[in-house]
Design an enzyme around this catalytic site. Structure first.
Site, PDB file in Angstrom:
ATOM      1  N   CYS A  77      10.206  -8.206 -30.880  1.00 15.16           N
ATOM      2  CA  CYS A  77       9.337  -7.447 -31.783  1.00 15.16           C
ATOM      3  C   CYS A  77       8.737  -6.228 -31.070  1.00 15.16           C
ATOM      4  O   CYS A  77       9.472  -5.345 -30.645  1.00 15.16           O
ATOM      5  CB  CYS A  77       8.284  -8.339 -32.414  1.00 15.16           C
ATOM      6  SG  CYS A  77       7.564  -7.596 -33.900  1.00 15.16           S
ATOM      7  N   HIS A 176      11.459 -12.216 -34.744  1.00 13.34           N
ATOM      8  CA  HIS A 176      10.732 -13.228 -33.966  1.00 13.34           C
ATOM      9  C   HIS A 176      11.625 -14.442 -33.774  1.00 13.34           C
ATOM     10  O   HIS A 176      11.665 -15.334 -34.632  1.00 13.34           O
ATOM     11  CB  HIS A 176       9.436 -13.604 -34.676  1.00 13.34           C
ATOM     12  CG  HIS A 176       8.412 -12.526 -34.639  1.00 13.34           C
ATOM     13  ND1 HIS A 176       7.626 -12.301 -33.537  1.00 13.34           N
ATOM     14  CD2 HIS A 176       8.075 -11.591 -35.554  1.00 13.34           C
ATOM     15  CE1 HIS A 176       6.830 -11.275 -33.776  1.00 13.34           C
ATOM     16  NE2 HIS A 176       7.093 -10.821 -34.985  1.00 13.34           N
ATOM     17  N   GLU A 178      11.118 -16.870 -31.891  1.00 17.46           N
ATOM     18  CA  GLU A 178      10.292 -18.070 -31.731  1.00 17.46           C
ATOM     19  C   GLU A 178       9.896 -18.724 -33.053  1.00 17.46           C
ATOM     20  O   GLU A 178       9.500 -19.889 -33.069  1.00 17.46           O
ATOM     21  CB  GLU A 178       9.042 -17.743 -30.903  1.00 17.46           C
ATOM     22  CG  GLU A 178       8.010 -16.901 -31.592  1.00 17.46           C
ATOM     23  CD  GLU A 178       8.259 -15.400 -31.564  1.00 17.46           C
ATOM     24  OE1 GLU A 178       7.392 -14.658 -32.054  1.00 17.46           O
ATOM     25  OE2 GLU A 178       9.324 -14.969 -31.068  1.00 17.46           O
TER      26      GLU A 178
END
EC number: 4.3.2.10
Length: 194
Positions: A77, A176, A178
């Site tokens: 990001c 993202h 994650e």
């Protein structure tokens, strides 16, 4: 294996920590140059505003450290955007690892920021090995790098843009990883295997 998450003025770090814990990876969250330089893998995450984040990196001297790292580095990001040379967000000179400029999405029929799940195309990265064709991943951003010679995955929102970049030991994802479910987990696992 020593994995370092770079500590700087950007959010969403806790999500990265949880994602690494889910795959059984230990990590250290630090802005200490020696710890970063001696890591086997470095993760440069981020949610935030480019100029504020770069100011912190400069204050800690990390603006000169990050571009000289030799081990695999993954920016996500804002981390990816700061790895580029310039961001239109508050006219920010960034790290210059990828010689491309990050631009705001042009006004159009679609809402900016780009928030939500979208597909990846043209996968050409060892980090995407084993992914389904056109996987869905999660984006939150108003600025993006154009498709260029370093693009290893693209996405389309208002205009086509670089969803992932790769140059030498530097890897980057605009989305993202994650919080992108099993596809994002696979990217983190593949990164740690490099």
């Amino acid at each position: 294996m020593k994995t370092v998450i770079i500590k700087y003025n950007a959010g969403n770090v806790q999500s990265v920590m949880y994602a690494l814990e889910r795959i059984g990876a230990s990590y250290l969250w630090t802005d200490d140059e020696a710890e970063i330089r001696t890591a086997d893998k470095v993760i440069f995450p981020g949610v935030g505003e480019a100029s504020t984040a770069m100011a912190y990196l400069r204050e800690k001297g990390l603006d000169r450290v990050i571009p000289t790292l030799q081990q695999p580095v993954l920016g996500t990001c804002v981390g990816m955007q700061l790895m580029c040379q310039y961001s239109e967000e508050n006219q920010t000179q960034a790290l210059g690892i990828f010689p491309v400029d990050v631009r705001r999405f042009p006004a159009g029929e679609l809402k900016v920021p780009h928030v939500g799940w979208n597909n990846l195309y043209d996968l050409k990265s060892p980090l995407t090995e084993g992914m389904t064709p056109h996987p869905y991943v999660y984006f939150v951003h108003s600025y993006a790098a154009p498709v260029c010679e370093y693009t290893v995955a693209s996405c389309d929102y208002v205009v086509p843009f670089s969803a992932m970049l790769h140059k030498d030991n530097f890897y980057a994802a605009q989305f993202h990883a994650e919080i992108s479910g099993k596809e994002g987990q696979l990217i983190l696992e593949n990164f740690l295997k490099l």
